[in-house]
Enzyme design. Sequence first.
Site, PDB file in Angstrom:
ATOM      1  N   ARG A 130      -1.555 -16.276   6.572  1.00 41.19           N
ATOM      2  CA  ARG A 130      -2.006 -15.799   5.246  1.00 41.19           C
ATOM      3  C   ARG A 130      -3.467 -15.359   5.229  1.00 41.19           C
ATOM      4  O   ARG A 130      -4.130 -15.371   4.196  1.00 41.19           O
ATOM      5  CB  ARG A 130      -1.772 -16.849   4.150  1.00 41.19           C
ATOM      6  CG  ARG A 130      -0.315 -17.212   3.979  1.00 41.19           C
ATOM      7  CD  ARG A 130      -0.016 -17.751   2.595  1.00 41.19           C
ATOM      8  NE  ARG A 130       1.409 -17.993   2.475  1.00 41.19           N
ATOM      9  CZ  ARG A 130       2.001 -19.124   2.845  1.00 41.19           C
ATOM     10  NH1 ARG A 130       1.280 -20.111   3.341  1.00 41.19           N
ATOM     11  NH2 ARG A 130       3.285 -19.257   2.713  1.00 41.19           N
ATOM     12  N   LYS A 152      -9.581  -1.129   4.689  1.00 43.10           N
ATOM     13  CA  LYS A 152      -8.195  -0.641   4.658  1.00 43.10           C
ATOM     14  C   LYS A 152      -7.551  -0.939   6.002  1.00 43.10           C
ATOM     15  O   LYS A 152      -8.065  -0.525   7.051  1.00 43.10           O
ATOM     16  CB  LYS A 152      -8.148   0.869   4.410  1.00 43.10           C
ATOM     17  CG  LYS A 152      -8.352   1.247   2.955  1.00 43.10           C
ATOM     18  CD  LYS A 152      -8.068   2.721   2.742  1.00 43.10           C
ATOM     19  CE  LYS A 152      -8.276   3.101   1.287  1.00 43.10           C
ATOM     20  NZ  LYS A 152      -8.132   4.571   1.068  1.00 43.10           N
ATOM     21  N   GLU A 194     -15.573  13.773   9.729  1.00 43.58           N
ATOM     22  CA  GLU A 194     -15.744  12.740   8.692  1.00 43.58           C
ATOM     23  C   GLU A 194     -17.223  12.560   8.346  1.00 43.58           C
ATOM     24  O   GLU A 194     -17.552  12.222   7.215  1.00 43.58           O
ATOM     25  CB  GLU A 194     -15.127  11.405   9.154  1.00 43.58           C
ATOM     26  CG  GLU A 194     -13.619  11.449   9.389  1.00 43.58           C
ATOM     27  CD  GLU A 194     -12.755  11.309   8.121  1.00 43.58           C
ATOM     28  OE1 GLU A 194     -13.325  11.189   7.019  1.00 43.58           O
ATOM     29  OE2 GLU A 194     -11.519  11.341   8.260  1.00 43.58           O
ATOM     30  N   LYS A 235     -20.393   5.421   2.749  1.00 45.32           N
ATOM     31  CA  LYS A 235     -19.094   4.776   2.553  1.00 45.32           C
ATOM     32  C   LYS A 235     -19.267   3.393   1.931  1.00 45.32           C
ATOM     33  O   LYS A 235     -18.526   3.008   1.029  1.00 45.32           O
ATOM     34  CB  LYS A 235     -18.313   4.682   3.867  1.00 45.32           C
ATOM     35  CG  LYS A 235     -16.960   4.010   3.648  1.00 45.32           C
ATOM     36  CD  LYS A 235     -15.885   4.423   4.583  1.00 45.32           C
ATOM     37  CE  LYS A 235     -14.567   3.783   4.131  1.00 45.32           C
ATOM     38  NZ  LYS A 235     -13.478   4.024   5.050  1.00 45.32           N
ATOM     39  N   GLU A 245      -9.902   1.309  -4.579  1.00 44.42           N
ATOM     40  CA  GLU A 245      -9.563   2.717  -4.849  1.00 44.42           C
ATOM     41  C   GLU A 245      -8.866   2.907  -6.192  1.00 44.42           C
ATOM     42  O   GLU A 245      -7.806   3.537  -6.288  1.00 44.42           O
ATOM     43  CB  GLU A 245      -8.708   3.298  -3.708  1.00 44.42           C
ATOM     44  CG  GLU A 245      -8.748   4.825  -3.699  1.00 44.42           C
ATOM     45  CD  GLU A 245      -8.110   5.455  -2.472  1.00 44.42           C
ATOM     46  OE1 GLU A 245      -8.444   5.035  -1.355  1.00 44.42           O
ATOM     47  OE2 GLU A 245      -7.292   6.368  -2.644  1.00 44.42           O
ATOM     48  N   ARG A 249     -13.500   5.625  -5.005  1.00 41.51           N
ATOM     49  CA  ARG A 249     -13.174   5.579  -3.570  1.00 41.51           C
ATOM     50  C   ARG A 249     -12.269   6.754  -3.177  1.00 41.51           C
ATOM     51  O   ARG A 249     -12.282   7.198  -2.033  1.00 41.51           O
ATOM     52  CB  ARG A 249     -12.526   4.238  -3.199  1.00 41.51           C
ATOM     53  CG  ARG A 249     -12.296   4.134  -1.696  1.00 41.51           C
ATOM     54  CD  ARG A 249     -12.063   2.718  -1.231  1.00 41.51           C
ATOM     55  NE  ARG A 249     -11.835   2.720   0.205  1.00 41.51           N
ATOM     56  CZ  ARG A 249     -11.809   1.646   0.969  1.00 41.51           C
ATOM     57  NH1 ARG A 249     -12.000   0.448   0.434  1.00 41.51           N
ATOM     58  NH2 ARG A 249     -11.600   1.735   2.260  1.00 41.51           N
ATOM     59  N   ASN A 253     -11.220  10.762   0.087  1.00 42.84           N
ATOM     60  CA  ASN A 253     -10.028  11.498   0.531  1.00 42.84           C
ATOM     61  C   ASN A 253     -10.246  13.005   0.525  1.00 42.84           C
ATOM     62  O   ASN A 253      -9.292  13.769   0.698  1.00 42.84           O
ATOM     63  CB  ASN A 253      -8.832  11.147  -0.365  1.00 42.84           C
ATOM     64  CG  ASN A 253      -8.445   9.683  -0.234  1.00 42.84           C
ATOM     65  OD1 ASN A 253      -8.622   9.091   0.831  1.00 42.84           O
ATOM     66  ND2 ASN A 253      -7.948   9.094  -1.301  1.00 42.84           N
ATOM     67  N   HIS A 256      -8.195  15.343   2.679  1.00 40.94           N
ATOM     68  CA  HIS A 256      -7.086  14.576   3.252  1.00 40.94           C
ATOM     69  C   HIS A 256      -5.721  14.965   2.694  1.00 40.94           C
ATOM     70  O   HIS A 256      -4.715  14.763   3.370  1.00 40.94           O
ATOM     71  CB  HIS A 256      -7.318  13.072   3.066  1.00 40.94           C
ATOM     72  CG  HIS A 256      -8.349  12.515   4.008  1.00 40.94           C
ATOM     73  ND1 HIS A 256      -9.654  12.944   4.022  1.00 40.94           N
ATOM     74  CD2 HIS A 256      -8.264  11.566   4.979  1.00 40.94           C
ATOM     75  CE1 HIS A 256     -10.331  12.279   4.949  1.00 40.94           C
ATOM     76  NE2 HIS A 256      -9.507  11.437   5.546  1.00 40.94           N
ATOM     77  N   HIS A 260      -3.475  15.730   5.619  1.00 40.11           N
ATOM     78  CA  HIS A 260      -2.309  14.902   5.972  1.00 40.11           C
ATOM     79  C   HIS A 260      -1.047  15.740   6.055  1.00 40.11           C
ATOM     80  O   HIS A 260      -0.178  15.496   6.899  1.00 40.11           O
ATOM     81  CB  HIS A 260      -2.120  13.775   4.956  1.00 40.11           C
ATOM     82  CG  HIS A 260      -3.002  12.585   5.227  1.00 40.11           C
ATOM     83  ND1 HIS A 260      -3.133  11.534   4.350  1.00 40.11           N
ATOM     84  CD2 HIS A 260      -3.795  12.288   6.279  1.00 40.11           C
ATOM     85  CE1 HIS A 260      -3.975  10.639   4.855  1.00 40.11           C
ATOM     86  NE2 HIS A 260      -4.384  11.079   6.023  1.00 40.11           N
ATOM     87  N   HIS A 274      -6.569  13.839  13.579  1.00 37.98           N
ATOM     88  CA  HIS A 274      -6.803  13.557  12.158  1.00 37.98           C
ATOM     89  C   HIS A 274      -8.063  14.285  11.642  1.00 37.98           C
ATOM     90  O   HIS A 274      -8.025  14.950  10.612  1.00 37.98           O
ATOM     91  CB  HIS A 274      -6.920  12.047  11.950  1.00 37.98           C
ATOM     92  CG  HIS A 274      -7.330  11.667  10.556  1.00 37.98           C
ATOM     93  ND1 HIS A 274      -6.476  11.779   9.477  1.00 37.98           N
ATOM     94  CD2 HIS A 274      -8.515  11.218  10.056  1.00 37.98           C
ATOM     95  CE1 HIS A 274      -7.113  11.395   8.378  1.00 37.98           C
ATOM     96  NE2 HIS A 274      -8.347  11.055   8.707  1.00 37.98           N
TER      97      HIS A 274
HETATM   98  N1  GLY Z   1     -10.678   6.487   4.723  1.00 33.17           N
HETATM   99  C1  GLY Z   1     -10.749   6.429   3.320  1.00 33.17           C
HETATM  100  C2  GLY Z   1     -11.065   5.092   2.774  1.00 33.17           C
HETATM  101  O1  GLY Z   1     -11.403   4.195   3.514  1.00 33.17           O
HETATM  102  O2  GLY Z   1     -10.970   4.907   1.586  1.00 33.17           O
END
Ligand code: GLY
Length: 383
Positions: A130, A152, A194, A235, A245, A249, A253, A256, A260, A274
Amino acid sequence: MTAPLKHGDPIVVDVALADRAYDIVIGRDLLDSLGARVAALRPGVRTAIVTDRRVARYWLERTEASLGAAGIATAPIVVEEGEGSKTYAGLERVSEALIAAKIERNDLVIALGGGVVGDLAGFAAAILRRGVDFVQVPTSLLAQVDSSVGGKTGINSPQGKNLLGAFHQPLLVVADTSVLDTLSPRQFRAGYAEIAKYGVLGDAAFFTWLETSHADILKGGAAREHAIATSCRAKAAIVARDERETGDRALLNLGHTFGHALEAATGFSDRLFHGEGVAIGMVLAAEFSASLGMIAPQDAARIARHLADVGLPTHLQDIAGFAQEGLADADALLALMAQDKKVRRGRLTFILLEAVGRAVIARDVDGALVRDFLAAKLARRPQ
Ligand code: GLY
């Protein structure tokens, strides 16, 4: 924005998340200090190092030596390189290996690798007993400026990328910029997309600096560290104000939604990394914004010019095998975008631009507008 003049001590960027705050430490040859840093945070800890075959060849021994010198026990868990490890099967393998290595609640998982390893090891740590803490040691430029920061973690489902995961912040990020020397120029450039993204979305002065400094960043040295630190600061600031997000946040993107779809259309293969998808996606987002009258066409062209100067693809037609495989079909691309996580009840969310350095979140974008824009792009040969 002035260029840094020399290498110095490591740069430390704070991710201000109250009781889950952590440092991102950036500099050359930091792998050797990893053990001391981990021991200072968690004395007497056991660790498992999750890595992939390629990274293990270059950096596992030195990582183990650093941890060993600080009296920290390690167990290596080596997965295959690439997206194929970010699966249920990959998660099972890593989770079982962590249990076999007797990693307990107060122990640590160390993710030594690029985005795949960071996402997979972070997710395994999030669900093991957990929740076990983990340390990110990113070894690709993309991971150093994006995926290792912000918590993430996750794996892919056969039905889509990153559809299973958890927010699980690392305890520490150690970005050793000298490990980037073993990346191919193409991989490095893909990560650079990026970096450029942070300038385009929120920092016009940084973008201007990048326009004149990109060759120095590719070469290495102080400019590289400055670019990575500035990206991490950008960031960290966004993550600190919107960890989950629900708002800002989403700005990260930028590029993206288009990107994507292009990655999916090329089967998430080496035909389009990517970061290359993000580069083309950023140009499409800028040009789409221009078509809506939101940004001056010359600013959209400036973004495309910079990415092309770096050697990144900027047009749909730059993708190998583009015309032969249904990529040249606006409806097919739109259908791929509709499978993305950034879709709510069928309406598309795009990050659009009002200027270089000013991005906005546009929810509820009409798919027909996107399709017409793409159809026009597909009908035109790039100059
Ligand atoms: N790569 C986008 C984020 O971490 O929100």
